[in-house]
Design an enzyme around this catalytic site. Sequence first.
Site, PDB file in Angstrom:
ATOM      1  N   ASP A  89      -7.019  35.566  23.424  1.00  0.00           N
ATOM      2  CA  ASP A  89      -5.020  35.517  23.291  1.00  0.00           C
ATOM      3  C   ASP A  89      -4.212  35.697  22.072  1.00  0.00           C
ATOM      4  O   ASP A  89      -3.300  36.561  22.081  1.00  0.00           O
ATOM      5  CB  ASP A  89      -4.862  34.249  24.221  1.00  0.00           C
ATOM      6  CG  ASP A  89      -5.782  34.716  25.706  1.00  0.00           C
ATOM      7  OD1 ASP A  89      -6.129  35.440  25.608  1.00  0.00           O
ATOM      8  OD2 ASP A  89      -5.094  34.366  26.511  1.00  0.00           O
ATOM      9  N   LYS A 132     -10.020  32.801  28.326  1.00  0.00           N
ATOM     10  CA  LYS A 132     -10.559  33.655  29.770  1.00  0.00           C
ATOM     11  C   LYS A 132     -11.893  33.283  29.983  1.00  0.00           C
ATOM     12  O   LYS A 132     -12.663  33.414  31.332  1.00  0.00           O
ATOM     13  CB  LYS A 132     -10.121  35.032  30.174  1.00  0.00           C
ATOM     14  CG  LYS A 132      -9.035  35.198  29.893  1.00  0.00           C
ATOM     15  CD  LYS A 132      -8.239  34.229  30.841  1.00  0.00           C
ATOM     16  CE  LYS A 132      -6.425  33.802  30.229  1.00  0.00           C
ATOM     17  NZ  LYS A 132      -6.020  33.463  28.736  1.00  0.00           N
ATOM     18  N   SER A 484       1.121  30.592  27.659  1.00  0.00           N
ATOM     19  CA  SER A 484       0.424  29.393  27.056  1.00  0.00           C
ATOM     20  C   SER A 484      -0.285  28.428  26.925  1.00  0.00           C
ATOM     21  O   SER A 484       0.839  28.026  27.695  1.00  0.00           O
ATOM     22  CB  SER A 484       0.365  30.669  25.327  1.00  0.00           C
ATOM     23  OG  SER A 484      -0.800  29.422  24.176  1.00  0.00           O
TER      24      SER A 484
END
Length: 568
Positions: A89, A132, A484
């Site tokens: 990310d 994730k 985030s």
Amino acid sequence: MAEQTNTPDLKPRSRDVTDGLERTAARGMLRAVGMGDDDWEKPQIGVASSWNEITPCNLSLDRLAQGCKDGVFAAGGFPMQFGTISVSDGISMGHEGMHFSLVSREVIADSVETVMQAERLDGSVLLAGCDKSLPGMLMAAARLDLASVFLYAGSILPGIAKLSDGTEREVTIIDAFEAVGACARGLMSRADVDAIERAICPGEGACGGMYTANTMASAAEALGMSLPGSAAPPATDRRRDGYARRSGQAVVELLRRGITARDILTKEAFENAIAVVMAFGGSTNAVLHLLAIAHEARVELTLDDFARVGRRVPHLADVKPFGAHVMTDVDRIGGVPVMMKTLLDAGLLHGDCLTVTGRTVAENLAHIAPPDPDGKVVRALNDPIHPTGGITILSGSLAPGGAVVKSAGFDEDVFTGTARVFDRERAAMDALEDGTITAGDVVVIRYEGPKGGPGMREMLAITAAIKGAGLGKDVLLLTDGRFSGGTTGLCVGHVAPEAVDGGPIAFVRDGDRIRLDVAAGTLDLLVEPAELERRKQDWRPLPPRYTRGVLAKYTKLVGSASVGAVCD
């Protein structure tokens, strides 16, 4: 007639590939990867890892996987290592790549399921290191319902940036995103931005604050799916090698005892995880991911459960992004068990939940005997940062299906402002860089939901830039996308229904008044219902961004953020 026994079969699935004349070819293949005549009666354990060289988050996993395999061997099993993908990310943030982040969670779960089912492996140790991959692995464990243990890669150490004024500053990845906004507004020099860039990632490990990876690692420990104490040690700490070996041993012992993932992943276990996330003031992404894991475990978990637990569990941890400390500080004072014991003693945790040790939460904590909170990193119950949890669930006329806000660090409960509406993130970023977003604005970024984005992109680039520009307490940002784990400030995400599905967020216009009341848990669009109905008359959603490939498939399958953005 053979005598029946209640002893669990250690090879409930792998007999499909090792036993009998018809499996001659399969055994021949297995001999080529190291199995021999003495191994056919051993349980076969999948060691699934998201190791890669793209991001520091996963760099330790290859080493840890070897430790897991050693533990499996020592316990009498035969490990079979395989890999899956992982998306960074931090690297994909703020551009087209972020569309592919959340879908990677589904790909990870699907790929682990595929290998485990195809190869008939009996149990698994699941290793992950970034945002994730953690929930993806836990979703796979819940879906498969086999003996499974989760192991986290560990967090990165904080870096030290030497700034142009001669001072030194402890920094994490989030400081880099905030530096961009500060530099764009002339509040920081390019030289200091460069110093921060060079310091934020001093080695391997996941982002060091209580961001999404560390939040989910803490949640996994609270769920009972990882060994007690394993969430907090840094990636470079050799204690992790010991946890790896013991994780390999633990999964074989789970097989011997007939304990599978869903024996551990009960409704009460999810309430424990929610309580720990609330007390740490963790990432709002935990809401999305715990809903998805519960869905795979066939546990009925809703936003109401988060709201209920959050109302009774205080926010106790002074950790980044809103506080002063990082995960290595949590480790220094005793790790996640310190928080769990504090909550258990107050009756805020279910102590009778089963864990991967084969013991209950209460038994594990009694065995560890963690110290009391230190009062700085984790406060005592009678001195909370806030009397309720660090995440608040919202509803109201703008979010009838729910929304989520990280209330940790909020100074005021109520914010009323004027809407500035943007279809997708880039337009909002341009407005901020142009200086046209000002105090009192409510920045509405829509068509960023699971389906409309697609992929429900994280908005760290814009939120960090707003904070870096000095507007973090004066501008409210709300979106049908998400944030985030490093996001701080006035940020409301997961607004449901999303814009592409015709949720109220689709009909907000510039100049509308919007009211957020965190204490009341409400988010309202202050526009008359008749006016909203007029706006709906000629409305058409934005066309799909992707018509081929993985995101086209995802758009057709993905559900609402309010139920975890799962694909069924």
